[in-house]
Design an enzyme around this catalytic site. Sequence first.
Site, PDB file in Angstrom:
ATOM      1  N   HIS A  33       0.787  -1.227  -0.105  1.00 37.20           N
ATOM      2  CA  HIS A  33       0.002  -0.081  -0.134  1.00 37.20           C
ATOM      3  C   HIS A  33       0.939   1.304   0.134  1.00 37.20           C
ATOM      4  O   HIS A  33       1.615   1.378   1.025  1.00 37.20           O
ATOM      5  CB  HIS A  33      -0.920  -0.087   1.272  1.00 37.20           C
ATOM      6  CG  HIS A  33      -2.143  -0.889   1.204  1.00 37.20           C
ATOM      7  ND1 HIS A  33      -2.965  -0.788   1.927  1.00 37.20           N
ATOM      8  CD2 HIS A  33      -2.455  -1.733   0.048  1.00 37.20           C
ATOM      9  CE1 HIS A  33      -3.921  -2.034   1.496  1.00 37.20           C
ATOM     10  NE2 HIS A  33      -3.588  -2.558   0.447  1.00 37.20           N
ATOM     11  N   TYR A  48      -9.488   5.188   7.096  1.00 41.98           N
ATOM     12  CA  TYR A  48      -9.658   5.512   8.669  1.00 41.98           C
ATOM     13  C   TYR A  48     -10.494   6.780   8.566  1.00 41.98           C
ATOM     14  O   TYR A  48     -10.277   7.920   8.182  1.00 41.98           O
ATOM     15  CB  TYR A  48      -8.295   6.220   9.235  1.00 41.98           C
ATOM     16  CG  TYR A  48      -7.244   4.976   9.470  1.00 41.98           C
ATOM     17  CD1 TYR A  48      -7.097   4.178  10.725  1.00 41.98           C
ATOM     18  CD2 TYR A  48      -6.321   4.725   8.631  1.00 41.98           C
ATOM     19  CE1 TYR A  48      -6.293   3.296  11.282  1.00 41.98           C
ATOM     20  CE2 TYR A  48      -5.285   3.607   8.904  1.00 41.98           C
ATOM     21  CZ  TYR A  48      -5.203   2.961  10.070  1.00 41.98           C
ATOM     22  OH  TYR A  48      -4.352   2.090  10.291  1.00 41.98           O
ATOM     23  N   PRO A  58      -4.730  -0.487  18.640  1.00 40.20           N
ATOM     24  CA  PRO A  58      -4.551  -0.889  17.284  1.00 40.20           C
ATOM     25  C   PRO A  58      -4.668   0.317  16.346  1.00 40.20           C
ATOM     26  O   PRO A  58      -4.015   0.066  15.168  1.00 40.20           O
ATOM     27  CB  PRO A  58      -5.812  -1.810  17.006  1.00 40.20           C
ATOM     28  CG  PRO A  58      -6.848  -1.333  18.056  1.00 40.20           C
ATOM     29  CD  PRO A  58      -6.110  -0.890  18.991  1.00 40.20           C
ATOM     30  N   LYS A  95       0.784  -0.532  15.347  1.00 38.52           N
ATOM     31  CA  LYS A  95       2.139  -0.636  15.441  1.00 38.52           C
ATOM     32  C   LYS A  95       2.750  -1.651  16.314  1.00 38.52           C
ATOM     33  O   LYS A  95       3.790  -2.030  16.559  1.00 38.52           O
ATOM     34  CB  LYS A  95       2.677   0.873  16.512  1.00 38.52           C
ATOM     35  CG  LYS A  95       2.474   1.990  15.608  1.00 38.52           C
ATOM     36  CD  LYS A  95       3.662   1.935  14.521  1.00 38.52           C
ATOM     37  CE  LYS A  95       3.713   3.188  13.788  1.00 38.52           C
ATOM     38  NZ  LYS A  95       4.183   3.058  12.374  1.00 38.52           N
ATOM     39  N   TYR A 125       3.640   6.541   9.911  1.00 41.85           N
ATOM     40  CA  TYR A 125       2.887   5.330   9.521  1.00 41.85           C
ATOM     41  C   TYR A 125       3.719   4.105   9.033  1.00 41.85           C
ATOM     42  O   TYR A 125       3.422   2.971   9.311  1.00 41.85           O
ATOM     43  CB  TYR A 125       1.651   5.669   8.721  1.00 41.85           C
ATOM     44  CG  TYR A 125       0.465   4.602   8.445  1.00 41.85           C
ATOM     45  CD1 TYR A 125      -0.362   4.779   9.474  1.00 41.85           C
ATOM     46  CD2 TYR A 125       0.789   3.716   7.565  1.00 41.85           C
ATOM     47  CE1 TYR A 125      -1.388   3.743   9.302  1.00 41.85           C
ATOM     48  CE2 TYR A 125      -0.314   2.740   7.724  1.00 41.85           C
ATOM     49  CZ  TYR A 125      -1.358   2.728   8.263  1.00 41.85           C
ATOM     50  OH  TYR A 125      -2.450   1.709   8.334  1.00 41.85           O
TER      51      TYR A 125
HETATM   52  C1  PHB Z   1      -6.096  -4.525  10.182  1.00 41.22           C
HETATM   53  O1  PHB Z   1      -6.163  -4.577   8.921  1.00 41.22           O
HETATM   54  O2  PHB Z   1      -6.864  -5.376  10.862  1.00 41.22           O
HETATM   55  C2  PHB Z   1      -5.683  -3.215  10.782  1.00 41.22           C
HETATM   56  C3  PHB Z   1      -5.234  -2.280   9.821  1.00 41.22           C
HETATM   57  C4  PHB Z   1      -4.850  -1.102  10.465  1.00 41.22           C
HETATM   58  C5  PHB Z   1      -5.040  -0.636  11.670  1.00 41.22           C
HETATM   59  C6  PHB Z   1      -5.412  -1.855  12.534  1.00 41.22           C
HETATM   60  C7  PHB Z   1      -5.784  -3.036  12.104  1.00 41.22           C
HETATM   61  O3  PHB Z   1      -4.340   0.679  12.420  1.00 41.22           O
END
Ligand code: PHB
Length: 398
Positions: A77, A206, A298, A302, A389
């Site tokens: 990505h 997000y 989450p 990280k 990130y």
């Molecule tokens: C996920 O794909 O489960 C996932 C991705 C990014 C995050 C948390 C979980 O910040």
Amino acid sequence: MTRQIIDTDVAIVGAGPAGLMLSHLLDRRGLTSVALDIRTRQQIETTHRAGILEDGPARMLVEQGVSDRILTDGHEHAGVELRFNGEGHRIDFSESVGASVWLYPQTDVFIDLADARRRDAGDVRFGVTDVEVFDIETDRPRVQFTDGDGIDWEIRPRIVVGSDGSRSASRFLIPEARRKQFFHEYPYAWFGILCEAPMSAPELIYANSPHGFALISQRTDSVQRMYFQCDPNEDAASWSDDRIWSQLQSCVAGADGFSLQEGPIIERTVLKFRSFVQEPMRHGRLVLAGDAAHTVPPTGAKGLNLALNDVRVLADVIERTFAKNDYDVLDEYEPMALRRVWRSQNFSYWMSQMMHRTPGDEFASKRQHGELNTITGTAQGRAYFANAYTGWAADPTV
Ligand code: PHB
């Protein structure tokens, strides 16, 4: 009953990704280890976790011969979407900092590591019981356990590593008088689902919305992972599929008409939010790694990345400790690991506060928009976000 004795360089308590990666890295340096876990391999494989690997950990897994699957089954990505005010704002990692991340679930990282340990005849024992660690303050630590066939064993290592996850027992082996625990609790949690549906977007989204936070992630062409903000005491079983979809759709709705592709929900769990660090990470012959020493919420994914960074640093420190036969060298691990731990703690905390809603607090949501505008609308904001990130790839000090 007599115990079977095993002499080894390192006893690894906890055979999740941190423990197995360490075992693999030690093997590559000609050092032996025994890794134990009270969970079965199947239990670990079916625990769903986050799915994003930063640049560095992804490269390490490939270069160290653990996973080629990242390159074939994973998805690179080059950016992410932050959605607010009903509009999407893409942050292009490649353009901002010349880095990317990989969507590759933690369960697959674990499967690759367990397979690689089996391929290389590594000593890994899942489903053990009665694990007890003794004498970490002496130069002859011991670890006892009972295997799945009821046979009692004693490992006699030179170093014990506690990588037994967020509910670690090892961390309590550090005497209370020396132990310092740093916590932050959050007033929200995530409701996570796996569903059978096509991808709704090619990259992660997000979203900060009046209905709360949502994250749209992916797994495969036909299975997707999504989350939305909920109360920490929410009962996942009490939500119907319709109610879940309506909540998720309202979190991402906007003037651009974006909507999610729906399908049957095959898994649902509430994920607790907590930021935690325990110091010190070493006491005598015991060293902590991964979630045993620190957990992050989450947001920003990280946790696994930090665990893999810990053991990358630790494998070198252990090699030097043995080469010099000087156990004080183990003290070099903590400051190196903690730089990244606290940076990641800050990033996950910061991103969480920017993305989650506090019902009724209008000042907070307007201020969040100010912050999100700065992050997505300026080159400096995008670079700050992209750099953190993707894992500060350009900064050799973390
Ligand atoms: C996920 O794909 O489960 C996932 C991705 C990014 C995050 C948390 C979980 O910040």
